[in-house]
Design a protein around this motif. Structure first.
Motif, mmCIF file in Angstrom:
data_model
loop_
_atom_site.group_PDB
_atom_site.id
_atom_site.type_symbol
_atom_site.label_atom_id
_atom_site.label_comp_id
_atom_site.label_asym_id
_atom_site.label_seq_id
_atom_site.Cartn_x
_atom_site.Cartn_y
_atom_site.Cartn_z
ATOM 1 N N LEU A 1 0.820 -1.201 0.000
ATOM 2 C CA LEU A 1 0.000 0.000 0.000
ATOM 3 C C LEU A 1 0.861 1.261 0.000
ATOM 4 O O LEU A 1 1.928 1.296 0.607
ATOM 5 C CB LEU A 1 -0.916 0.005 1.226
ATOM 6 N N PRO A 2 0.390 2.323 -0.657
ATOM 7 C CA PRO A 2 1.138 3.584 -0.650
ATOM 8 C C PRO A 2 1.132 4.231 0.731
ATOM 9 O O PRO A 2 0.236 3.970 1.544
ATOM 10 C CB PRO A 2 0.389 4.442 -1.672
ATOM 11 N N VAL A 3 2.112 5.055 0.984
ATOM 12 C CA VAL A 3 2.232 5.769 2.261
ATOM 13 C C VAL A 3 2.391 7.255 1.965
ATOM 14 O O VAL A 3 3.165 7.641 1.082
ATOM 15 C CB VAL A 3 3.423 5.256 3.086
ATOM 16 N N ALA A 4 1.647 8.085 2.687
ATOM 17 C CA ALA A 4 1.731 9.539 2.548
ATOM 18 C C ALA A 4 2.171 10.156 3.875
ATOM 19 O O ALA A 4 2.168 9.491 4.920
ATOM 20 C CB ALA A 4 0.383 10.102 2.116
ATOM 21 N N GLN A 5 2.541 11.413 3.817
ATOM 22 C CA GLN A 5 2.926 12.127 5.041
ATOM 23 C C GLN A 5 1.669 12.709 5.699
ATOM 24 O O GLN A 5 0.851 13.354 5.035
ATOM 25 C CB GLN A 5 3.905 13.253 4.716
ATOM 26 N N TRP A 6 1.501 12.456 6.991
ATOM 27 C CA TRP A 6 0.303 12.849 7.718
ATOM 28 C C TRP A 6 0.613 13.907 8.764
ATOM 29 O O TRP A 6 1.560 13.760 9.544
ATOM 30 C CB TRP A 6 -0.327 11.635 8.416
ATOM 31 N N THR A 7 -0.200 14.954 8.763
ATOM 32 C CA THR A 7 -0.138 15.921 9.862
ATOM 33 C C THR A 7 -0.995 15.398 11.007
ATOM 34 O O THR A 7 -1.854 14.525 10.823
ATOM 35 C CB THR A 7 -0.678 17.288 9.426
ATOM 36 N N LEU A 8 -0.787 15.944 12.199
ATOM 37 C CA LEU A 8 -1.607 15.521 13.328
ATOM 38 C C LEU A 8 -3.075 15.874 13.098
ATOM 39 O O LEU A 8 -3.972 15.118 13.471
ATOM 40 C CB LEU A 8 -1.106 16.175 14.618
ATOM 41 N N GLY A 9 -3.326 17.018 12.453
ATOM 42 C CA GLY A 9 -4.706 17.416 12.181
ATOM 43 C C GLY A 9 -5.410 16.434 11.263
ATOM 44 O O GLY A 9 -6.564 16.054 11.508
ATOM 45 N N ASP A 10 -4.712 15.983 10.198
ATOM 46 C CA ASP A 10 -5.310 15.020 9.287
ATOM 47 C C ASP A 10 -5.513 13.671 9.969
ATOM 48 O O ASP A 10 -6.521 12.990 9.741
ATOM 49 C CB ASP A 10 -4.433 14.846 8.050
ATOM 50 N N ALA A 11 -4.558 13.271 10.788
ATOM 51 C CA ALA A 11 -4.679 11.996 11.499
ATOM 52 C C ALA A 11 -5.863 12.028 12.465
ATOM 53 O O ALA A 11 -6.581 11.040 12.612
ATOM 54 C CB ALA A 11 -3.386 11.678 12.232
ATOM 55 N N ARG A 12 -6.048 13.167 13.136
ATOM 56 C CA ARG A 12 -7.201 13.281 14.057
ATOM 57 C C ARG A 12 -8.513 13.242 13.265
ATOM 58 O O ARG A 12 -9.509 12.676 13.735
ATOM 59 C CB ARG A 12 -7.093 14.579 14.857
ATOM 60 N N ALA A 13 -8.508 13.840 12.079
ATOM 61 C CA ALA A 13 -9.712 13.792 11.238
ATOM 62 C C ALA A 13 -10.007 12.357 10.816
ATOM 63 O O ALA A 13 -11.175 11.936 10.765
ATOM 64 C CB ALA A 13 -9.531 14.680 10.015
ATOM 65 N N LEU A 14 -8.964 11.590 10.514
ATOM 66 C CA LEU A 14 -9.146 10.182 10.164
ATOM 67 C C LEU A 14 -9.702 9.403 11.355
ATOM 68 O O LEU A 14 -10.620 8.583 11.207
ATOM 69 C CB LEU A 14 -7.827 9.577 9.702
ATOM 70 N N LEU A 15 -9.159 9.672 12.538
ATOM 71 C CA LEU A 15 -9.633 8.986 13.738
ATOM 72 C C LEU A 15 -11.118 9.286 13.979
ATOM 73 O O LEU A 15 -11.889 8.386 14.320
ATOM 74 C CB LEU A 15 -8.801 9.407 14.946
ATOM 75 N N ALA A 16 -11.518 10.531 13.793
ATOM 76 C CA ALA A 16 -12.928 10.891 13.960
ATOM 77 C C ALA A 16 -13.800 10.164 12.935
ATOM 78 O O ALA A 16 -14.903 9.694 13.255
ATOM 79 C CB ALA A 16 -13.105 12.400 13.829
ATOM 80 N N ALA A 17 -13.304 10.062 11.700
ATOM 81 C CA ALA A 17 -14.059 9.361 10.660
ATOM 82 C C ALA A 17 -14.214 7.883 11.005
ATOM 83 O O ALA A 17 -15.281 7.286 10.815
ATOM 84 C CB ALA A 17 -13.373 9.525 9.309
ATOM 85 N N ILE A 18 -13.146 7.281 11.515
ATOM 86 C CA ILE A 18 -13.199 5.863 11.899
ATOM 87 C C ILE A 18 -14.213 5.654 13.021
ATOM 88 O O ILE A 18 -15.033 4.734 12.989
ATOM 89 C CB ILE A 18 -11.802 5.371 12.309
ATOM 90 N N ARG A 19 -14.167 6.513 14.023
ATOM 91 C CA ARG A 19 -15.078 6.369 15.155
ATOM 92 C C ARG A 19 -16.538 6.581 14.752
ATOM 93 O O ARG A 19 -17.441 6.051 15.393
ATOM 94 C CB ARG A 19 -14.677 7.351 16.253
ATOM 95 N N GLY A 20 -16.775 7.329 13.676
ATOM 96 C CA GLY A 20 -18.145 7.595 13.249
ATOM 97 C C GLY A 20 -18.635 6.728 12.112
ATOM 98 O O GLY A 20 -19.757 6.914 11.628
ATOM 99 N N VAL A 21 -17.813 5.745 11.682
ATOM 100 C CA VAL A 21 -18.174 4.985 10.484
ATOM 101 C C VAL A 21 -19.295 3.996 10.748
ATOM 102 O O VAL A 21 -19.862 3.417 9.807
ATOM 103 C CB VAL A 21 -16.925 4.260 9.930
#
Length: 469
Positions: free
Chosen positions: A82-102
């Motif tokens: 899988l590809p890997v990108a550079q993540w900011t803390l803000g984007d990572a927190r947004a991903l975490l929120a999306a996961i918790r709300g899925v």
């Protein structure tokens, strides 16, 4: 009486068709049932499972492969691939929120390791966060885009979803991290069909575990299709036994449908396109009837009988016999056929046995789909898809002569399988699982998420179902 043309409906008063009886064995089916009366799923045989691994963890150095009963091998994605990108803390927190709300989308947050992601966010930015967040984002994006159900559990599913070609993982990951819009990218992957939104609403209100599980399974079935189904299309929901003509996501007309019997003649799930509208079609009788039932020799030996019954029989150079039923009131395809070339030989057609549409259980055919008021449907299709003048469509229909009208623009057909869906009255209902396809999907949701593979459709044997009888 002069035919009257409405925008999408033709009313004909000049045609009277003769119906002949068709003897059909009764099937143990029921009509639509309320969502609260769900049956217990039947046991499903275990299948090979490759779970999404926890990260960090030891992973193979190359993509794994998964064998199937037919000997076909499919490549299984691994985290390393899988590809890997550079993540900011803000984007990572947004991903975490999306996961918790899925859970609102009918998926399970636990499949995407929210605790591991939260712990990595607490450690700060860096390669470890980049790797973990990238992998979890891709897994979530894949399930929202393509569905969570593994392909082997999608029985008789031959409708290839184009979304992963249109929106590949690397592109989605780049958009999410470079535009810093993780929620927007993930939301852009969910189905746009109104029924998906209705299922989502029903999921939010559901209390019964069996009801919740069935709604989740049917939400996932929408993800198996392309997100954009097109501006105009036909959709046949097999369990409901209803065909819909849709334009701009608005249902223009619904038609009762007859679908395949359970077993070898079950109607497969397809995404095809109508290429031609055929008025007054001929029917080339399958060799299973020509040879197996002796029809060929009967027609060859008695030309008068063949002519009287509307058949043309020809002995070929190799000794085989071809029997073609000519257009007419008793033609097995009825007055019209919607030609949609596919390897299963499935198409939509009329029938001389129109009394069968009054039955509540209509899984009666050898696989092809018969549509009630098929002449009206075919004329509308020719007007919408071939720019045929209404007067010409009426002329072709009444001529009694074989006439093929090529479509000038794509007209998709989706033969789908939803056991929870909007009925003809606009209400969310459950429908009998006439082919027994719910248990495999429900069982897959009871297991941890599996890694995706390169398989795009069912690898079950192709059965040509070209017998309308």
């Amino acid at each position: 009486m002069r035919p009257v043309l409405y925008p999408f409906t033709l009313v004909l008063g000049a045609c009277a068709l003769v119906s002949s009886p068709l003897v059909a064995s009764p099937l143990p089916q029921q009509g639509p049932t309320d969502l609260t009366t769900q049956a217990h799923p039947k046991p499903v045989a275990p299948k090979p499972v490759v779970h999404s691994p926890a990260i960090p963890a030891a992973t193979p150095t190359a993509a794994e492969t998964l064998g199937t009963d037919t000997g076909t091998t499919f490549e299984v994605e691994t985290p390393e691939s899988l590809p890997v990108a550079q993540w900011t803390l803000g984007d990572a927190r947004a991903l975490l929120a999306a996961i918790r709300g899925v859970g609102a989308e009918g998926l399970f947050p636990r499949d995407y390791q929210p605790a591991a992601l939260a712990a990595q966010i607490a450690k700060g930015e860096g390669p470890d966060l980049d790797t973990l967040a990238s992998h979890l984002f891709i897994w979530l994006a894949e399930d929202l885009r393509d569905g969570r159900t593994p392909m082997p559990d999608r029985e008789q599913w031959f409708a290839v979803d184009p979304d992963q070609d249109l929106h590949p993982n690397s592109q989605l990951l780049a958009e999410a991290t470079e535009l810093h819009d993780v929620p927007g990218v993930l939301t852009s992957l969910t189905p746009t069909h109104p029924d998906y939104a209705l299922l989502k609403q029903a999921l939010a209100k559901a209390k019964d575990p069996k009801q919740i599980a069935l709604i989740r399974a049917n939400m996932d079935r929408w993800r198996w299709l392309g997100r954009d189904l097109g501006l105009q299309y036909l959709m046949i929901n097999v369990p409901e036994q209803v065909l819909r003509l849709t334009v701009n996501n608005q249902i223009i007309h619904t038609y009762r449908a007859i679908v395949g019997r359970p077993g070898k003649t079950a109607t497969p799930q397809l995404a095809e396109q109508v290429k031609n509208v055929v008025f007054n079609p001929t029917w080339t009788v399958p060799q299973s009837i020509v040879v197996g039932e002796g029809l060929g020799e009967k027609m060859i030996s008695n030309p008068a009988k063949a002519k009287r019954e509307g058949y043309v029989a020809t002995r070929n150079g190799d000794g085989t016999i071809t029997v073609v039923q000519q257009p007419g009131d008793n033609n097995s395809l009825g007055r019209v056929k919607l030609d949609m070339p596919n390897e299963h030989a499935i198409y939509i057609h009329d029938t001389p046995n129109r009394s069968l549409f009054a039955l509540p259980a209509r899984a009666l055919s050898h696989g092809c789909v018969r549509a009630e008021h098929a002449t009206q449907l075919a004329m509308t299709m020719a007007i919408l898809g071939a720019d045929l003048a209404p007067e010409t469509a009426i002329e072709y229909n009444l001529s009694g002569k074989y006439t093929k009208v090529p479509m000038l623009r794509p007209f998709p057909v989706y033969i789908v399988y939803f056991t929870v869906a909007r009925d003809v009255n606009g209400l969310m209902r459950s429908f009998p699982d006439i082919y027994g396809r719910d248990p495999a999907v429900l069982a897959s949701f009871a297991q941890p998420r599996q890694l995706h593979t390169t398989q795009r459709k069912s690898n079950e044997a192709i059965i040509k179902l070209d017998n309308p009888l």
